[in-house]
Design a protein around this motif. Structure first.
Motif, PDB file in Angstrom:
ATOM      1  N   GLU A 196       0.662  -1.243  -0.088  1.00 41.43           N
ATOM      2  CA  GLU A 196       0.257   0.079  -0.328  1.00 41.43           C
ATOM      3  C   GLU A 196       1.168   1.313   0.387  1.00 41.43           C
ATOM      4  O   GLU A 196       2.114   0.828   0.004  1.00 41.43           O
ATOM      5  N   CYS A 197      -0.293   1.909  -0.808  1.00 43.10           N
ATOM      6  CA  CYS A 197       1.204   3.973  -0.952  1.00 43.10           C
ATOM      7  C   CYS A 197       1.250   4.043   0.962  1.00 43.10           C
ATOM      8  O   CYS A 197       0.645   4.172   1.739  1.00 43.10           O
ATOM      9  N   ILE A 198       2.807   4.749   0.869  1.00 46.10           N
ATOM     10  CA  ILE A 198       3.313   5.080   2.186  1.00 46.10           C
ATOM     11  C   ILE A 198       2.434   6.399   2.627  1.00 46.10           C
ATOM     12  O   ILE A 198       2.856   6.991   3.667  1.00 46.10           O
ATOM     13  N   ILE A 199       1.428   6.989   2.034  1.00 51.16           N
ATOM     14  CA  ILE A 199       1.747   8.290   1.766  1.00 51.16           C
ATOM     15  C   ILE A 199      -0.003   8.230   2.063  1.00 51.16           C
ATOM     16  O   ILE A 199      -0.260   8.870   2.682  1.00 51.16           O
ATOM     17  N   CYS A 200      -0.828   8.032   1.110  1.00 53.25           N
ATOM     18  CA  CYS A 200      -2.223   7.566   1.018  1.00 53.25           C
ATOM     19  C   CYS A 200      -2.478   6.165   1.770  1.00 53.25           C
ATOM     20  O   CYS A 200      -3.721   6.265   1.636  1.00 53.25           O
ATOM     21  N   ASN A 201      -2.019   5.566   1.698  1.00 48.29           N
ATOM     22  CA  ASN A 201      -2.856   4.073   2.190  1.00 48.29           C
ATOM     23  C   ASN A 201      -3.656   3.531   0.982  1.00 48.29           C
ATOM     24  O   ASN A 201      -4.085   1.882   1.502  1.00 48.29           O
ATOM     25  N   SER A 202      -3.493   3.869  -0.156  1.00 50.31           N
ATOM     26  CA  SER A 202      -4.037   3.048  -1.174  1.00 50.31           C
ATOM     27  C   SER A 202      -3.799   1.976  -1.240  1.00 50.31           C
ATOM     28  O   SER A 202      -2.214   2.106  -1.609  1.00 50.31           O
ATOM     29  N   LYS A 203      -4.253   1.030  -1.878  1.00 49.91           N
ATOM     30  CA  LYS A 203      -3.429  -0.534  -2.252  1.00 49.91           C
ATOM     31  C   LYS A 203      -4.025  -0.179  -3.955  1.00 49.91           C
ATOM     32  O   LYS A 203      -3.327  -1.201  -4.561  1.00 49.91           O
ATOM     33  N   SER A 204      -3.895   0.463  -4.472  1.00 50.76           N
ATOM     34  CA  SER A 204      -3.900   0.577  -6.476  1.00 50.76           C
ATOM     35  C   SER A 204      -2.966   1.337  -6.379  1.00 50.76           C
ATOM     36  O   SER A 204      -2.571   2.119  -5.729  1.00 50.76           O
ATOM     37  N   ASN A 205      -3.159   1.202  -8.095  1.00 50.48           N
ATOM     38  CA  ASN A 205      -1.696   1.530  -8.863  1.00 50.48           C
ATOM     39  C   ASN A 205      -0.199   1.993  -8.773  1.00 50.48           C
ATOM     40  O   ASN A 205      -0.053   3.165  -8.405  1.00 50.48           O
ATOM     41  N   LEU A 206       0.084   1.056  -7.652  1.00 53.98           N
ATOM     42  CA  LEU A 206       1.520   1.510  -6.941  1.00 53.98           C
ATOM     43  C   LEU A 206       2.349   1.580  -7.865  1.00 53.98           C
ATOM     44  O   LEU A 206       2.487   0.768  -8.723  1.00 53.98           O
ATOM     45  N   VAL A 207       3.362   2.430  -8.455  1.00 59.78           N
ATOM     46  CA  VAL A 207       3.836   2.302  -8.992  1.00 59.78           C
ATOM     47  C   VAL A 207       5.895   2.757  -8.514  1.00 59.78           C
ATOM     48  O   VAL A 207       6.425   3.192  -9.576  1.00 59.78           O
ATOM     49  N   PHE A 208       5.728   3.288  -7.814  1.00 61.87           N
ATOM     50  CA  PHE A 208       7.119   4.160  -6.709  1.00 61.87           C
ATOM     51  C   PHE A 208       7.507   3.098  -5.889  1.00 61.87           C
ATOM     52  O   PHE A 208       7.384   2.949  -4.982  1.00 61.87           O
ATOM     53  N   LEU A 209       9.233   2.831  -6.003  1.00 62.87           N
ATOM     54  CA  LEU A 209       9.152   2.184  -4.287  1.00 62.87           C
ATOM     55  C   LEU A 209      10.888   3.091  -4.222  1.00 62.87           C
ATOM     56  O   LEU A 209      11.574   3.909  -4.609  1.00 62.87           O
ATOM     57  N   ASP A 210      10.241   4.466  -3.105  1.00 67.24           N
ATOM     58  CA  ASP A 210      10.286   5.257  -2.379  1.00 67.24           C
ATOM     59  C   ASP A 210      11.831   4.792  -1.545  1.00 67.24           C
ATOM     60  O   ASP A 210      11.320   4.003   0.069  1.00 67.24           O
ATOM     61  N   LEU A 211      13.168   4.140  -1.427  1.00 71.76           N
ATOM     62  CA  LEU A 211      13.889   4.097  -0.579  1.00 71.76           C
ATOM     63  C   LEU A 211      14.007   4.262   0.817  1.00 71.76           C
ATOM     64  O   LEU A 211      14.134   3.895   2.298  1.00 71.76           O
ATOM     65  N   ASN A 212      14.048   5.531   0.495  1.00 71.32           N
ATOM     66  CA  ASN A 212      14.345   6.927   1.709  1.00 71.32           C
ATOM     67  C   ASN A 212      13.035   6.583   2.540  1.00 71.32           C
ATOM     68  O   ASN A 212      13.364   6.496   3.942  1.00 71.32           O
ATOM     69  N   LYS A 213      11.711   6.445   2.259  1.00 71.65           N
ATOM     70  CA  LYS A 213      10.531   6.337   2.777  1.00 71.65           C
ATOM     71  C   LYS A 213       9.849   4.783   3.370  1.00 71.65           C
ATOM     72  O   LYS A 213       9.484   5.268   4.829  1.00 71.65           O
ATOM     73  N   GLY A 214      10.639   4.319   2.614  1.00 76.02           N
ATOM     74  CA  GLY A 214      10.612   2.667   3.195  1.00 76.02           C
ATOM     75  C   GLY A 214       9.168   2.191   2.641  1.00 76.02           C
ATOM     76  O   GLY A 214       8.766   1.143   2.813  1.00 76.02           O
ATOM     77  N   GLY A 215       9.051   2.692   1.434  1.00 71.98           N
ATOM     78  CA  GLY A 215       7.658   1.810   0.658  1.00 71.98           C
ATOM     79  C   GLY A 215       7.505   2.215  -0.793  1.00 71.98           C
ATOM     80  O   GLY A 215       8.183   3.495  -1.013  1.00 71.98           O
ATOM     81  N   ALA A 216       6.370   1.750  -0.903  1.00 70.49           N
ATOM     82  CA  ALA A 216       5.418   2.038  -2.377  1.00 70.49           C
ATOM     83  C   ALA A 216       5.086   3.140  -2.040  1.00 70.49           C
ATOM     84  O   ALA A 216       4.657   3.360  -1.151  1.00 70.49           O
TER      85      ALA A 216
END
Length: 221
Positions: free
Chosen positions: A147-167
């Protein structure tokens, strides 16, 4: 007397001819004194050789002394390959930093399975990448990949942010590294034979993984 088993991960000199060896075992870390361990003719070369998996009996003391041992598996030949040797150095570094409150038996079995794969296959970079990503679970630093580490959406995940630790989803970023995100998901969650895992640009992947360890665990690989 109880019999133990473990993987020799390092040793240090002790007094004139002895050594203290450090092992990782299904019960956690252990250290034992091997008397005359530095003498090749003492018959103790096997117990002081890094990457030997051994069964052993030790004395009951504050600093336990090795009474007898048997070699179960030897992975020392892996050091004959430069690429595999580099992988081994990284693996041992990771082992030495395993938290004390880990489920050690499960972790130990995974490590031995990884070493067996290094013996069996020539895909050193793939094996190491899988090992490092899966070991994040042991450290309790689990990448948020579902899930998106910013908005918690489980759809349309497109990017892995290494610094933030997730999709991150497409609504929260204009960046895209979907292939990398898929690899991390596959390597972290799936369990299968090494040859069935997808290939990738391992040079870049290992750089990313090592950066992740540095940022989130302060471990320099």
């Amino acid at each position: 007397m109880n019999e133990f088993k473990g993987l020799v991960i390092s040793s240090i000199d002790y007094k004139e001819k002895s050594k203290i060896i450090y092992l990782y075992t299904p019960l956690g870390f252990d250290s034992i004194l091997v008397k005359s361990g530095k003498a090749y003719k003492s018959g103790n070369l096997g117990i002081i050789t890094t990457l030997n998996e051994v069964s052993y009996i030790k004395s009951k003391a504050k600093l336990s002394t090795m009474i007898e041992y048997n070699i179960l598996n030897s992975y020392f030949d892996l050091t004959k390959s430069i690429k595999k040797m580099d992988s081994i150095k990284t693996i041992i570094n990771v082992i030495k930093n395993i938290p004390l409150d880990t489920f050690h038996e499960r972790c130990y079995n995974f490590i031995i399975n990884t070493l067996n794969n290094l013996k069996k296959y020539d895909d050193e970079d793939k094996i190491l990448s899988i090992f490092l990503i899966k070991m994040l679970y042991v450290y309790g630093i689990n990448p948020s990949l579902k899930e998106c580490i910013i908005c918690n959406s489980k759809s349309n995940l497109v990017f892995l942010d290494l610094n933030k630790g997730g999709a991150i989803c497409s609504n929260c970023t204009i960046n895209n590294n979907l292939d990398k995100l898929k690899i991390w998901n596959e390597y972290y969650y799936e369990k299968k034979e090494i040859e069935k895992y997808s290939d990738f640009d391992f040079e870049q992947l290992l750089k990313d993984i090592k950066l992740y360890y540095n940022i989130h665990l302060s471990i320099n690989l």
